[in-house]
Design an enzyme around this catalytic site. Structure first.
Site, PDB file in Angstrom:
ATOM      1  N   LYS A 180      85.064 -36.878  68.771  1.00 36.99           N
ATOM      2  CA  LYS A 180      84.506 -37.657  69.890  1.00 36.99           C
ATOM      3  C   LYS A 180      84.010 -36.714  70.982  1.00 36.99           C
ATOM      4  CE  LYS A 180      87.851 -41.110  68.596  1.00 36.99           C
ATOM      5  NZ  LYS A 180      89.243 -41.553  68.780  1.00 36.99           N
ATOM      6  N   LYS A 216     101.313 -30.355  68.471  1.00 32.18           N
ATOM      7  CA  LYS A 216      99.998 -30.394  69.129  1.00 32.18           C
ATOM      8  C   LYS A 216      99.916 -29.400  70.292  1.00 32.18           C
ATOM      9  CE  LYS A 216      99.237 -35.284  67.876  1.00 32.18           C
ATOM     10  NZ  LYS A 216      97.989 -35.331  67.088  1.00 32.18           N
ATOM     11  N   HIS A 223      98.167 -39.029  55.812  1.00 35.49           N
ATOM     12  CA  HIS A 223      97.737 -38.565  57.146  1.00 35.49           C
ATOM     13  C   HIS A 223      98.655 -37.517  57.751  1.00 35.49           C
ATOM     14  CE1 HIS A 223      94.728 -41.859  57.791  1.00 35.49           C
ATOM     15  NE2 HIS A 223      95.551 -42.501  56.962  1.00 35.49           N
ATOM     16  N   THR A 243      90.776 -36.533  65.342  1.00 34.33           N
ATOM     17  CA  THR A 243      89.532 -37.305  65.448  1.00 34.33           C
ATOM     18  C   THR A 243      89.008 -37.266  66.884  1.00 34.33           C
ATOM     19  OG1 THR A 243      90.965 -39.235  65.576  1.00 34.33           O
ATOM     20  CG2 THR A 243      89.807 -38.889  63.500  1.00 34.33           C
ATOM     21  N   LYS A 278      95.859 -36.783  73.613  1.00 36.28           N
ATOM     22  CA  LYS A 278      96.377 -37.111  72.280  1.00 36.28           C
ATOM     23  C   LYS A 278      97.855 -37.407  72.453  1.00 36.28           C
ATOM     24  CE  LYS A 278      94.969 -32.928  70.982  1.00 36.28           C
ATOM     25  NZ  LYS A 278      94.210 -33.053  69.754  1.00 36.28           N
ATOM     26  N   ARG A 279      98.499 -37.935  71.401  1.00 37.99           N
ATOM     27  CA  ARG A 279      99.939 -38.153  71.492  1.00 37.99           C
ATOM     28  C   ARG A 279     100.644 -36.836  71.844  1.00 37.99           C
ATOM     29  NH1 ARG A 279     101.921 -43.159  69.692  1.00 37.99           N
ATOM     30  NH2 ARG A 279     103.897 -42.266  70.374  1.00 37.99           N
TER      31      ARG A 279
END
Ligand code: 26Q
Length: 809
Positions: free
Chosen positions: A659, A553, A356, A655, A547-548
């Site tokens: 959504k 990111k 991952h 992911t 998100k984290r």
């Protein structure tokens, strides 16, 4: 066996009276919830038992999904949805003066995971039950899940998450299936009954693993699968007898140290290295689960394991359960007396590994010294696996010493380390990435030596999410509109959602589409106000990144864009601007100081912008506290714009992006992870692309000069100067210097400044399309119509066919 059940209302009342000891209908919501939950659970039980019988009778291969994390969230609303009990439950809830939604909110999230990897495991279980596959999840029953986050003076503060404090209706304890787990000790040799030499472990410190089973209901089928979570307890019944009476209290107190093992989830979504307790958790899960599976094999087939791999398969959710490779070897050799070669043939035919991450620093490693102290026999086995593996490498590539050094399971150095990813690759018959780009980058980069040796082992399985939770349940307005327009088959099989595409050209349909989004935005605005005290205006564009918190990111890029909009507003330059509400949410690992500082910056920018009268009509910013599964269930239906802005080549898949797509958001994103596939499916014209691609990122790093980019672009320059001037942190000067210095650093890994201009321009395109609501709606509908690929049912179908060779029950 069918257990007769009365109607839901009398069952709820019976449980309120007899299971919970309350008599009045005016009892508090928490008890009403629990009575409801037990009544719903009762409806799962006979199908649960029947599914276990079907599984025992079937000769399909069985799959065990081994994961340190299952981010389940709430189970009540999910069970109600999958059992189609919504209408009945609504009526009964009304009798108690409460709505079904209010009841559902009584349940604490089961936050037994950090983020994507943990939630993926939960979506996978849902899909396995929907597809009636014989899959069991094995995990840890953490007493404390992912920490609760609150914000004090703009900073993240962590509080423990004691999610079990009001009890857990969704588990059944099975003490009869307890397993003994052995830590520490020494290995010696002894002669067994047949006169063969065996390795035995002596002087171990033992712990018991007690399973708690949770039901995983399929959708509108009679399948109820199992998630088995292990809790650690002391082996007091055994040990107390051995102890002399003088150490009785010490023996009882030792219960404490055993129970530590499953006390708390590690809140790091990148590896936190070297913690002995974490390794204990990993081995505890793996050993208990393997013993469980092998005990039921032996019960049926005796100690002949020749057919074991054909009928059983273990999917490793990242390297966290990688000890399964040497532990299965140990059990086969030491416990069941098999030869090395037979044991290795079985092991390498039933282990499969999912990676991952693309960050080399996040690949798990364990110090040989620590590993050998805690798990001495496993270390011996790993050394032997490595010796034999390197021998075959030497035979295949004679003289290539450098290759042997590179692929060795042991990284040499002053503190040698075990490379868990390499152990997983060598011990598995399948290795997969979680999006096409991710798999391509793995085989070309991190794992290229192994890919050259065994190209057939490597495969891609692009992630997916369950449309039952992430569309039907969380967005009932959209569900109803879809059902009316294309029927309800999409809930079972999301490829049916393609039928929606033609409605993009139907103007009346688009009006209804916008009405649905508006209702969801109102609900989100209310939720934001309740949780963060900021007013969101549903007529604004809702721009969301949840998100984290991680440098890769690039929440920083998002904040910089907010500062840019604020700068334009102050300058009176609002030509063509679209009013926006920007929501950012996520948890920072408690020890990740830069990530925590990013949280502080988001909060400080938000508070300055939100209190600026000139900005009121144009921009609102909120840091949403304690982002979690149940928050996403409100956030994604109300989102217009999904921010997927990682540095290309860093996000394995993502992911959340899926959504949002299912709920009608458009994506602004880089060519990273599954964004690429989202854009392919939706069409490039329905995706706001910006930034460098993975190859360009690699190239740009060689000669990156962010200061020149900043100096040459007046808008970017002003943004940097505003932040650097201390405008957002007037009472705490200098606190963000480390962030701005990072942005200006030629070594900045994340190339934020390199992508900033392109991001600003893409956001302008977003603004202008949003002003054409008809066009926006068309693109939104087309995104939803093409989201079928991102159902975890599709993903699991591929795992079942291509890796597991498992058949529907
Ligand atoms: C490891 C060692 C010690 C302590 C903690 C950990 C640890 C825990 C969790 C390391 C990593 C994680 C979680 C990683 C994760 O969530 N990765 C995400 O997985 C998603 C599902 O495949 C992808 O969509 C995301 O791209 C990826 O970041």
């Amino acid at each position: 066996m069918n257990f007769p059940l009365a109607s839901l209302d009398s069952e709820v009342l019976r449980h309120l009276n007899y299971s919970l000891g309350h008599h009045s209908k005016t009892v508090n919501h928490s008890y009403v919830y629990r009575a409801f939950a037990i009544a719903v659970r009762d409806r799962l039980v006979s199908n649960w038992l029947k599914t276990q019988e079907r599984m025992n009778a079937s000769d399909s291969r069985r799959v065990y999904y081994l994961s340190l994390e299952f981010l389940i969230g709430r189970s009540f609303s999910n069970a109600v949805h999958n059992l189609e009990l919504g209408d009945a439950a609504r009526v009964v809830a009304h009798d108690y003066g409460v709505s079904l939604e209010e009841l559902a909110e009584q349940e604490h999230d089961a936050g037994l995971g950090n983020g994507g990897l943990g939630r993926l495991a939960a979506c996978f279980l849902d899909s396995c039950a929907n597809l009636e596959l014989p899959v069991v999840g094995y995990g840890i029953r953490y007493e404390y899940g992912m920490f609760h986050q609150h914000i004090e003076n703009g900073r993240q503060v962590e509080d423990p998450d004691h999610w079990l404090r009001d009890g857990n209706t969704w588990e059944i304890e099975r003490p009869e299936d307890a397993r003994r787990i052995r830590f520490y000790g020494n290995t010696t040799q002894s002669i067994d009954a047949d006169g063969d030499i065996r390795q035995v472990l002596i002087d171990t410190h033992d712990v018991l693993a007690i399973p708690f089973d949770m039901p995983i209901p399929g959708f509108k089928n009679s399948t109820v699968n199992t998630l088995r979570l292990w809790k650690a307890t002391a082996t007091d019944v055994f040990d107390l007898e051995e102890f002399n009476s003088g150490s009785y209290t010490e023996a009882v107190a030792s219960k404490n140290s055993a129970e530590q093992i499953t006390m708390v989830l590690y809140p790091n979504d990148a590896s936190e290295n070297g913690k002995e307790l974490r390794l204990k958790q990993q081995y505890f899960l793996v050993s208990a689960s393997l013993q469980d599976v092998m005990a039921s094999w032996v019960k049926k087939h005796g100690e002949d394991f020749t057919g074991f791999a054909e009928k059983n398969c273990f999917q490793l959710n990242d390297t966290h359960p990688a000890c399964a490779v040497p532990e299965l070897m140990r059990l086969l050799i030491d416990q069941y007396g098999k030869s090395w070669d037979d044991a290795w043939a079985v092991t390498t035919s039933c282990m499969a590994y999912t990676n991952h991450t693309l960050l080399p620093e996040a690949l798990e490693r364990w110090s040989v010294r620590l590993f050998g102290k805690l798990l001495p026999r496993l270390l011996e086995i790993i050394y032997e696996i490595n010796r034999r593996f390197l021998k075959t490498v030497a035979e295949q590539y004679p003289g290539d010493i450098e290759l042997q050094r590179r692929v060795s399971l042991i990284e040499e150095g002053h503190d040698p380390q075990i490379r868990m990813a390499y152990l997983s690759i060598v011990g598995s018959y399948s290795v997969n990435g979680v999006a096409q780009l991710h798999t391509d980058l793995l085989t070309a980069g991190l794992f290229s030596d192994f890919y050259k040796m065994w190209p057939g082992k490597f495969n891609n399985k692009t992630n997916g999410v369950t449309q039952r939770r992430w569309l039907a349940h969380c967005n009932p307005e959209l569900k109803d509109l879809l059902n009316e327009t294309i029927g309800d088959q999409w809930q079972k099989d999301l490829s049916n959602i393609k039928k929606l595409e033609s409605s993009a050209e139907d103007a009346e349909f688009r009006v209804r589409w916008r009405e649905v989004k508006h209702v969801n935005k109102q609900a989100l605005a209310k939720y934001v106000n309740e949780n963060a005290g900021v007013e969101f205006d549903p007529s604004f564009l809702f721009d969301v990144q949840v998100k984290r918190i991680h440098e890769y990111k690039r929440q920083l890029l998002n904040v910089l864009h907010c500062v840019h909009l604020y700068d334009r507003i102050l300058a009176g330059d609002t030509q063509g601007m679209t009013p926006r509400c920007v929501l950012i949410g996520g948890k920072a690992a408690p020890g990740y100081h830069l990530a925590k500082l990013i949280v502080k910056l988001i909060n400080d920018v938000a508070s300055v912008v939100n209190s600026e009268p000139k900005a009121k009509d144009w921009l609102r910013i909120v840091f949403f506290p304690n982002y979690r599964v149940s928050a996403m269930e409100v956030i994604c239906p109300g989102t217009d714009l999904s921010e997927q802005i990682s540095t290309a080549g860093k996000e394995a898949s993502g992911t959340g992006n899926m959504k949002f797509m299912m709920n009608g958001a458009l994506t602004i994103g880089t060519l990273d992870g599954a964004n690429i596939e989202i854009r392919e499916k939706a069409g490039a014209e329905n995706f706001f692309l910006f930034g460098l691609d993975a190859a360009e990122v690699k190239k740009t790093r060689e000669n990156y000069r962010p200061n020149e980019i900043i100096a040459a672009d007046p808008e970017i320059r002003r943004v940097m100067e505003l932040v650097e001037s201390g405008h957002f942190n007037q009472s705490e000067p200098g606190i963000f210097d480390i962030l701005t210095r990072g942005l200006r650093d030629a070594q900045d890994q994340w190339l934020t400044i390199a992508d900033f201009r392109s991001y600003i321009d893409a956001q302008k395109r977003v603004s202008s399309v949003y002003q054409d609501q008809e066009q926006w709606s068309r693109q939104s509908i087309i995104n939803v119509a093409n989201s079928g690929w991102f159902s975890s049912d599709r993903t699991i179908g591929q795992y079942a066919d291509e890796i597991w060779k498992a058949k529907k029950l």
